[in-house]
Scaffold this active site. Sequence first.
Site, short mmCIF file in Angstrom:
data_model
loop_
_atom_site.label_atom_id
_atom_site.label_comp_id
_atom_site.label_asym_id
_atom_site.label_seq_id
_atom_site.Cartn_x
_atom_site.Cartn_y
_atom_site.Cartn_z
N ASP A 65 0.69 -1.24 -0.37
CA ASP A 65 0.01 -0.06 -0.22
C ASP A 65 0.68 1.31 0.12
O ASP A 65 0.56 2.03 0.05
CB ASP A 65 -1.04 -0.10 1.77
CG ASP A 65 -2.48 -1.05 0.91
OD1 ASP A 65 -2.36 -1.32 0.08
OD2 ASP A 65 -2.92 -1.36 1.87
N ARG A 90 -0.40 -1.29 7.96
CA ARG A 90 0.18 -0.84 7.56
C ARG A 90 1.94 0.22 7.64
O ARG A 90 2.10 1.29 6.67
CB ARG A 90 -0.67 0.52 6.99
CG ARG A 90 -1.43 0.00 5.09
CD ARG A 90 -2.16 1.00 4.73
NE ARG A 90 -1.56 1.55 4.55
CZ ARG A 90 -1.69 3.46 3.81
NH1 ARG A 90 -2.80 3.17 2.86
NH2 ARG A 90 -0.58 3.83 2.59
N HIS A 168 -11.31 6.62 4.63
CA HIS A 168 -10.98 8.06 4.63
C HIS A 168 -11.57 9.87 4.10
O HIS A 168 -12.29 9.37 3.58
CB HIS A 168 -10.00 7.61 3.51
CG HIS A 168 -8.28 7.13 4.63
ND1 HIS A 168 -7.60 6.26 3.45
CD2 HIS A 168 -7.21 7.41 5.45
CE1 HIS A 168 -6.82 4.99 3.99
NE2 HIS A 168 -6.91 6.27 5.21
N CYS A 264 -5.41 9.10 -3.81
CA CYS A 264 -5.06 8.24 -2.75
C CYS A 264 -3.32 8.53 -2.66
O CYS A 264 -2.62 7.84 -2.35
CB CYS A 264 -5.49 7.27 -1.97
SG CYS A 264 -7.78 6.76 -1.89
N LEU A 637 -49.20 6.39 24.86
CA LEU A 637 -48.97 7.62 25.42
C LEU A 637 -49.14 7.97 26.68
O LEU A 637 -48.48 8.98 27.11
CB LEU A 637 -50.31 8.52 24.76
CG LEU A 637 -49.45 8.61 23.16
CD1 LEU A 637 -50.15 9.29 21.87
CD2 LEU A 637 -48.13 9.13 22.76
N VAL A 680 -53.43 -7.98 26.98
CA VAL A 680 -53.51 -7.31 28.42
C VAL A 680 -54.85 -7.55 29.42
O VAL A 680 -54.75 -8.28 30.73
CB VAL A 680 -54.04 -5.33 27.99
CG1 VAL A 680 -54.88 -5.42 27.83
CG2 VAL A 680 -53.55 -5.01 29.70
N1 ARG Z 1 -5.82 -0.21 1.45
C1 ARG Z 1 -5.27 1.56 1.51
C2 ARG Z 1 -6.02 1.44 3.03
O1 ARG Z 1 -7.13 0.49 3.25
C3 ARG Z 1 -5.71 2.08 0.37
C4 ARG Z 1 -5.67 3.55 0.94
C5 ARG Z 1 -6.55 5.04 0.21
N2 ARG Z 1 -5.81 5.76 0.47
C6 ARG Z 1 -6.46 6.69 0.85
N3 ARG Z 1 -5.81 8.27 0.94
N4 ARG Z 1 -7.23 7.27 0.54
O2 ARG Z 1 -4.96 1.89 3.64
#
Ligand code: ARG
Length: 701
Positions: A65, A90, A168, A264, A637, A680
């Site tokens: 990524d 990541r 995001h 992205c 009510l 009831v």
């Molecule tokens: N596979 C990546 C993740 O899920 C994609 C990132 C996309 N980046 C973004 N700026 N929206 O993190």
Amino acid sequence: MSASIRFLMCSPHHYDVDYVINPWMEGNIHKSSRDRALEQWQGLYQIIADHATVDLIKPQPGWPDLVFTANAGLVLGDTVVLSRFFHPERQGEEPHFKTWFEEQGFTVHELPKDLPFEGAGDALFDREGRYLWAGYGFRSELDSHPYLAEWLDVEVLSLRLMDERFYHLDTCFCPLTDGYLLYYPPAFDSYSNRLIELRVPPEKRIIVDEPDAVNFACNAVNINRIVIMNRASDSLKQQLAHVGFQVLETPLDEFLKAGGAAKCLTLRVTEPVLTEKVATVAYESRTIKLEGHLLDSGLINRALDVITDGGGSFQVLNFDLGVQRQSTSRAEVRVSAPSHSIMEEILSQLIDLGAIANPREDQDVATEVVVKDGVGPDDFYVTTIYPTEVRVNGDWIRLQGQRMDGAIVVGENAEGAIARCCLLRDLKEGDRVVVGVDGIRTVRKAEARDQRSSQEFSFMGAGVSSERRVELVVEQIAWELQKIRSQNGKVVVTAGPVVIHTGGGVHLSRLIREGYVQALLGGNAIAVHDIEQSLMGTSLGMDMQRGISVRGGHRHHLKAINIIRRAGSIAAAVEQGILTSGIFYDCVRHNVDFSLAGSIRDDGPLPDTQMDLIAAQADYARLITGADMILMLSTMLHSIGVGNMTPAGVKMVCVDINPAVVTKLSDRGSVESVGVVTDVGLFLSLLVQQLDKLNVPQAVR
Ligand code: ARG
């Protein structure tokens, strides 16, 4: 081409979908073609290189990524806030990005560990550089926002993301040149949408609909009047053209498989730095204290849910866990919220759970003076059913007249400060009303595990209750009624006309005759149908003996009303020997107070029905005062109305055939409410049977 605009990109040599960290990646593991990805990436690269300068960072094996350079960090001038990835998958990209920034001479800021923030993927400057829009909810933590404000010296506007697909900010939100904004509103909560609408005038908002949004139309790179994106519908292109933007499409579907597209894949490293800036953030944080069976009772989960569901965030500062089963725990939690009003909303819910805001500062309540009769200050604290105390001149004092949905009025009498619940309409000019959330606490009974399970046992809301379980609850209620009667206590019944239709009238009459009921509340209808049945043997035209409708029976209830109107009142009809049986006959004969609150749909009405609703509410409140138990029989009510007036601690039994009604009424978050989903009429017949059993003399048993 503008050489002064620079972007960072990373070629997809090691790109692949290797794991799933967003919904786009699901089902796409190893399904992308690297050749096609390379070709598509080059297409994007070419377009950007035609309009700006592109810097490249070296792709790294094992970090698929890394191509999404938007997530490297957030750059402003020569400062960068390095990303701290939410997902371990990541996190290994961080050192590579860090090295690149350092080599380029940026000042690199790093967030504390465990405080995720995913760079320009979740933070976008308005194209004039006036402020920073920062997203939170999935990848970035709200608590990172004040760091951005401080380090970059900008105003930060926090936006909460609500749709997993748009995890995001840059997947659903794209500020454009000249103050325009391309975005997909359903991706945000309502507070965020309001904030956007406050900052961006309507003519500058370009709203994308779902088909474009899922093609990542908002994930666009904007360079002056050009908007580069994966794909756009004709109407979106027209909309953009209309305000002077040209759309350049370049297919990026290989990257959509990983949840990314044009924006992205790029990081703008030159952002306009305004000279005149203000580091502000509407973000607030406060510390609260919670005490009790935090784990056992699930209180801590509920509290943390209140915070995050409300759009805030938290940090647990201390958790002092009680070791023994009976010992209580205490926790100190730092609550943060994107704005003052959200903070107050969250805090007042936490106070309902028994939390104390500002445990250290020990503040008195803040008050504001009423300037117009019947109107509270904007920020007035809204009361709940739970016993509440306010801190005045250093002392905690208990509210008088606790009920829900009131304001708190603070005053003085000979003994000192007093505080009472007051309905809005009863506020008087000059009253001092509590505002904000400081110096307020609710006193919650400690709910231990045992109590909680007994509550769950009694509560029949979940699905259809089995017959045996209904019987068990009825046994419990009968026992309780018996006890209250022997102690000269008070039971209030709210009843709807269904009691009559289901044949429960005779049983309720018996409860009244035998002294189990001290007050009866309802509307026009229960009295009308009870009287109709007594006078004509029908209830809304249905023959109660044979269960079939009687010809012309639909007029019966009006005739019944007419008879009572002629007599002058229900009591007068009893006196005159006109009404000789039924629930209301028994109320009159046994001096059981009743109150009938009118509504817009009432026929007649009966002379006893109070059509002035404020007077009716006051009358209900009078009859409820001092109740030990309230039996709510199939009237949503009237029961809700009664529930709002009743403080916690009064046992409530709600019977309805509709589980939704039972859930609504029983869910007062207090142990004393019991819900029974059943017919009831059947319930009442079981109840009198059970009372009979309890009353059989010892010897006979
Ligand atoms: N596979 C990546 C993740 O899920 C994609 C990132 C996309 N980046 C973004 N700026 N929206 O993190």
